[in-house]
Design a protein around this motif. Sequence first.
Motif, PDB file in Angstrom:
ATOM      1  N   SER A 163       0.842  -1.189   0.000  1.00 28.40           N
ATOM      2  CA  SER A 163       0.000   0.000   0.000  1.00 28.40           C
ATOM      3  C   SER A 163       0.878   1.239   0.000  1.00 28.40           C
ATOM      4  O   SER A 163       2.024   1.197   0.479  1.00 28.40           O
ATOM      5  CB  SER A 163      -0.932   0.014   1.215  1.00 28.40           C
ATOM      6  OG  SER A 163      -1.700   1.187   1.242  1.00 28.40           O
ATOM      7  N   LYS A 164       0.349   2.329  -0.539  1.00 32.63           N
ATOM      8  CA  LYS A 164       1.081   3.592  -0.503  1.00 32.63           C
ATOM      9  C   LYS A 164       1.123   4.162   0.909  1.00 32.63           C
ATOM     10  O   LYS A 164       2.001   4.964   1.224  1.00 32.63           O
ATOM     11  CB  LYS A 164       0.431   4.597  -1.456  1.00 32.63           C
ATOM     12  CG  LYS A 164       0.900   4.448  -2.893  1.00 32.63           C
ATOM     13  CD  LYS A 164       0.479   5.632  -3.730  1.00 32.63           C
ATOM     14  CE  LYS A 164       1.096   5.549  -5.122  1.00 32.63           C
ATOM     15  NZ  LYS A 164       0.743   6.720  -5.966  1.00 32.63           N
ATOM     16  N   CYS A 165       0.150   3.755   1.722  1.00 31.55           N
ATOM     17  CA  CYS A 165       0.139   4.187   3.123  1.00 31.55           C
ATOM     18  C   CYS A 165       0.765   3.077   3.967  1.00 31.55           C
ATOM     19  O   CYS A 165       0.191   1.982   4.081  1.00 31.55           O
ATOM     20  CB  CYS A 165      -1.280   4.475   3.573  1.00 31.55           C
ATOM     21  SG  CYS A 165      -1.404   5.090   5.255  1.00 31.55           S
ATOM     22  N   LYS A 193     -11.292  -1.828  10.863  1.00 30.07           N
ATOM     23  CA  LYS A 193     -10.369  -1.040  10.053  1.00 30.07           C
ATOM     24  C   LYS A 193     -10.954  -0.877   8.659  1.00 30.07           C
ATOM     25  O   LYS A 193     -11.483  -1.836   8.082  1.00 30.07           O
ATOM     26  CB  LYS A 193      -8.996  -1.714   9.964  1.00 30.07           C
ATOM     27  CG  LYS A 193      -8.163  -1.574  11.223  1.00 30.07           C
ATOM     28  CD  LYS A 193      -6.739  -2.058  10.995  1.00 30.07           C
ATOM     29  CE  LYS A 193      -5.896  -1.848  12.250  1.00 30.07           C
ATOM     30  NZ  LYS A 193      -4.490  -2.275  12.043  1.00 30.07           N
ATOM     31  N   ILE A 194     -10.839   0.331   8.145  1.00 35.31           N
ATOM     32  CA  ILE A 194     -11.322   0.639   6.800  1.00 35.31           C
ATOM     33  C   ILE A 194     -10.102   0.804   5.899  1.00 35.31           C
ATOM     34  O   ILE A 194      -9.313   1.737   6.069  1.00 35.31           O
ATOM     35  CB  ILE A 194     -12.186   1.911   6.805  1.00 35.31           C
ATOM     36  CG1 ILE A 194     -13.390   1.722   7.735  1.00 35.31           C
ATOM     37  CG2 ILE A 194     -12.666   2.238   5.394  1.00 35.31           C
ATOM     38  CD1 ILE A 194     -14.212   2.971   7.942  1.00 35.31           C
ATOM     39  N   ILE A 195      -9.947  -0.111   4.945  1.00 31.97           N
ATOM     40  CA  ILE A 195      -8.788  -0.122   4.053  1.00 31.97           C
ATOM     41  C   ILE A 195      -9.238   0.362   2.679  1.00 31.97           C
ATOM     42  O   ILE A 195     -10.147  -0.245   2.083  1.00 31.97           O
ATOM     43  CB  ILE A 195      -8.180  -1.531   3.936  1.00 31.97           C
ATOM     44  CG1 ILE A 195      -7.972  -2.149   5.320  1.00 31.97           C
ATOM     45  CG2 ILE A 195      -6.883  -1.497   3.146  1.00 31.97           C
ATOM     46  CD1 ILE A 195      -6.993  -1.423   6.193  1.00 31.97           C
ATOM     47  N   PRO A 196      -8.642   1.417   2.143  1.00 31.52           N
ATOM     48  CA  PRO A 196      -9.008   1.854   0.787  1.00 31.52           C
ATOM     49  C   PRO A 196      -8.487   0.874  -0.259  1.00 31.52           C
ATOM     50  O   PRO A 196      -7.391   0.316  -0.125  1.00 31.52           O
ATOM     51  CB  PRO A 196      -8.341   3.226   0.670  1.00 31.52           C
ATOM     52  CG  PRO A 196      -7.229   3.196   1.646  1.00 31.52           C
ATOM     53  CD  PRO A 196      -7.653   2.308   2.761  1.00 31.52           C
ATOM     54  N   LYS A 197      -9.257   0.677  -1.302  1.00 29.54           N
ATOM     55  CA  LYS A 197      -8.836  -0.219  -2.382  1.00 29.54           C
ATOM     56  C   LYS A 197      -7.759   0.425  -3.254  1.00 29.54           C
ATOM     57  O   LYS A 197      -6.865  -0.273  -3.755  1.00 29.54           O
ATOM     58  CB  LYS A 197     -10.046  -0.589  -3.256  1.00 29.54           C
ATOM     59  CG  LYS A 197     -11.102  -1.423  -2.561  1.00 29.54           C
ATOM     60  CD  LYS A 197     -12.258  -1.695  -3.508  1.00 29.54           C
ATOM     61  CE  LYS A 197     -13.355  -2.501  -2.854  1.00 29.54           C
ATOM     62  NZ  LYS A 197     -14.494  -2.739  -3.762  1.00 29.54           N
ATOM     63  N   ARG A 198      -7.880   1.705  -3.423  1.00 29.68           N
ATOM     64  CA  ARG A 198      -6.959   2.399  -4.321  1.00 29.68           C
ATOM     65  C   ARG A 198      -5.532   2.308  -3.789  1.00 29.68           C
ATOM     66  O   ARG A 198      -5.278   2.542  -2.605  1.00 29.68           O
ATOM     67  CB  ARG A 198      -7.383   3.862  -4.466  1.00 29.68           C
ATOM     68  CG  ARG A 198      -6.604   4.626  -5.529  1.00 29.68           C
ATOM     69  CD  ARG A 198      -7.164   6.038  -5.662  1.00 29.68           C
ATOM     70  NE  ARG A 198      -6.435   6.794  -6.665  1.00 29.68           N
ATOM     71  CZ  ARG A 198      -6.681   6.745  -7.973  1.00 29.68           C
ATOM     72  NH1 ARG A 198      -7.648   5.962  -8.422  1.00 29.68           N
ATOM     73  NH2 ARG A 198      -5.975   7.470  -8.825  1.00 29.68           N
ATOM     74  N   ASP A 199      -4.616   1.956  -4.687  1.00 28.10           N
ATOM     75  CA  ASP A 199      -3.181   1.865  -4.390  1.00 28.10           C
ATOM     76  C   ASP A 199      -2.902   0.863  -3.275  1.00 28.10           C
ATOM     77  O   ASP A 199      -2.004   1.069  -2.450  1.00 28.10           O
ATOM     78  CB  ASP A 199      -2.610   3.243  -4.016  1.00 28.10           C
ATOM     79  CG  ASP A 199      -2.756   4.252  -5.142  1.00 28.10           C
ATOM     80  OD1 ASP A 199      -2.773   3.824  -6.313  1.00 28.10           O
ATOM     81  OD2 ASP A 199      -2.880   5.460  -4.850  1.00 28.10           O
ATOM     82  N   SER A 200      -3.696  -0.214  -3.221  1.00 26.51           N
ATOM     83  CA  SER A 200      -3.458  -1.275  -2.235  1.00 26.51           C
ATOM     84  C   SER A 200      -3.515  -2.623  -2.936  1.00 26.51           C
ATOM     85  O   SER A 200      -4.226  -2.798  -3.937  1.00 26.51           O
ATOM     86  CB  SER A 200      -4.500  -1.238  -1.111  1.00 26.51           C
ATOM     87  OG  SER A 200      -4.422  -0.029  -0.387  1.00 26.51           O
ATOM     88  N   VAL A 201      -2.754  -3.576  -2.397  1.00 28.53           N
ATOM     89  CA  VAL A 201      -2.730  -4.943  -2.919  1.00 28.53           C
ATOM     90  C   VAL A 201      -3.082  -5.880  -1.769  1.00 28.53           C
ATOM     91  O   VAL A 201      -2.531  -5.761  -0.667  1.00 28.53           O
ATOM     92  CB  VAL A 201      -1.349  -5.298  -3.514  1.00 28.53           C
ATOM     93  CG1 VAL A 201      -1.346  -6.736  -4.035  1.00 28.53           C
ATOM     94  CG2 VAL A 201      -0.985  -4.338  -4.639  1.00 28.53           C
ATOM     95  N   PHE A 202      -4.006  -6.816  -2.033  1.00 34.29           N
ATOM     96  CA  PHE A 202      -4.501  -7.725  -1.003  1.00 34.29           C
ATOM     97  C   PHE A 202      -4.204  -9.165  -1.412  1.00 34.29           C
ATOM     98  O   PHE A 202      -4.136  -9.497  -2.609  1.00 34.29           O
ATOM     99  CB  PHE A 202      -6.012  -7.560  -0.813  1.00 34.29           C
ATOM    100  CG  PHE A 202      -6.455  -6.146  -0.558  1.00 34.29           C
ATOM    101  CD1 PHE A 202      -6.528  -5.656   0.730  1.00 34.29           C
ATOM    102  CD2 PHE A 202      -6.795  -5.301  -1.615  1.00 34.29           C
ATOM    103  CE1 PHE A 202      -6.943  -4.357   0.972  1.00 34.29           C
ATOM    104  CE2 PHE A 202      -7.210  -4.008  -1.381  1.00 34.29           C
ATOM    105  CZ  PHE A 202      -7.281  -3.529  -0.088  1.00 34.29           C
TER     106      PHE A 202
END
Length: 238
Positions: A163-165, A193-202
Amino acid sequence: MAKKASRKELAESIFYEPLPVDARITLEQQSHILGSTTKNLNKDENFLIEYMKPKTVADTEELTVQFKKNFPLKNNKTLKDNKSKRTKKKLLTSIEKRKLGLHKLPKTGIKYASLAPLHQLWVEYMENNLNLEISATGANKDGLYQKIAKADYHGCLLMVTRSKCPSYIGAKGIVVQETKNTFQIICEEDKLKIIPKRDSVFTFNISRWTFTLFGNHMNIRPSERASRKFKSRPTIDL
């Protein structure tokens, strides 16, 4: 005075003059006349009973048939039933739902252990849906990717690998709600926890298989994603 007395006597003689003999009817004659009238009445009743045709069921049925016939000059107006119109109940708009917070989950109170049965059901659902032993071959990989992209992830045990964060990396939990732009997960510490989809890999695991989801390709509502046809896109490293 004599004249007045004569006039008075004349008036009394007019008013108090006895009835003529012809007009006098004795009681016997009166009873005789009444008896004859009752006999005549009884005769009339017998005549009506004997000669008048009584109404039967057939006659009433014939009358009803005649009354039901349509006449060309008659205006047959169908009476409309005055049915009460049902008023539709006004539903809440998306803005009103957002203001009321109907889609928001409480940050505390949801236990991670209580979601374990949900995760087990999701694993069974994915195993039946993907059929990995057959779909993992090279010829069926495109169909497998389509199924993964259209699948429902409520109950999935997701982990953020990139993630970028930096604070999101390593977060792991069971998905309790998915929106267009986020995954909301319950961690093992029973925290939301609320995880944004943008710029994240799951990543997630099913038996011995590990799958990777790119959040930039998942920015679609779950209901729309299930009916959408995905095209293969090149993945861009973060």
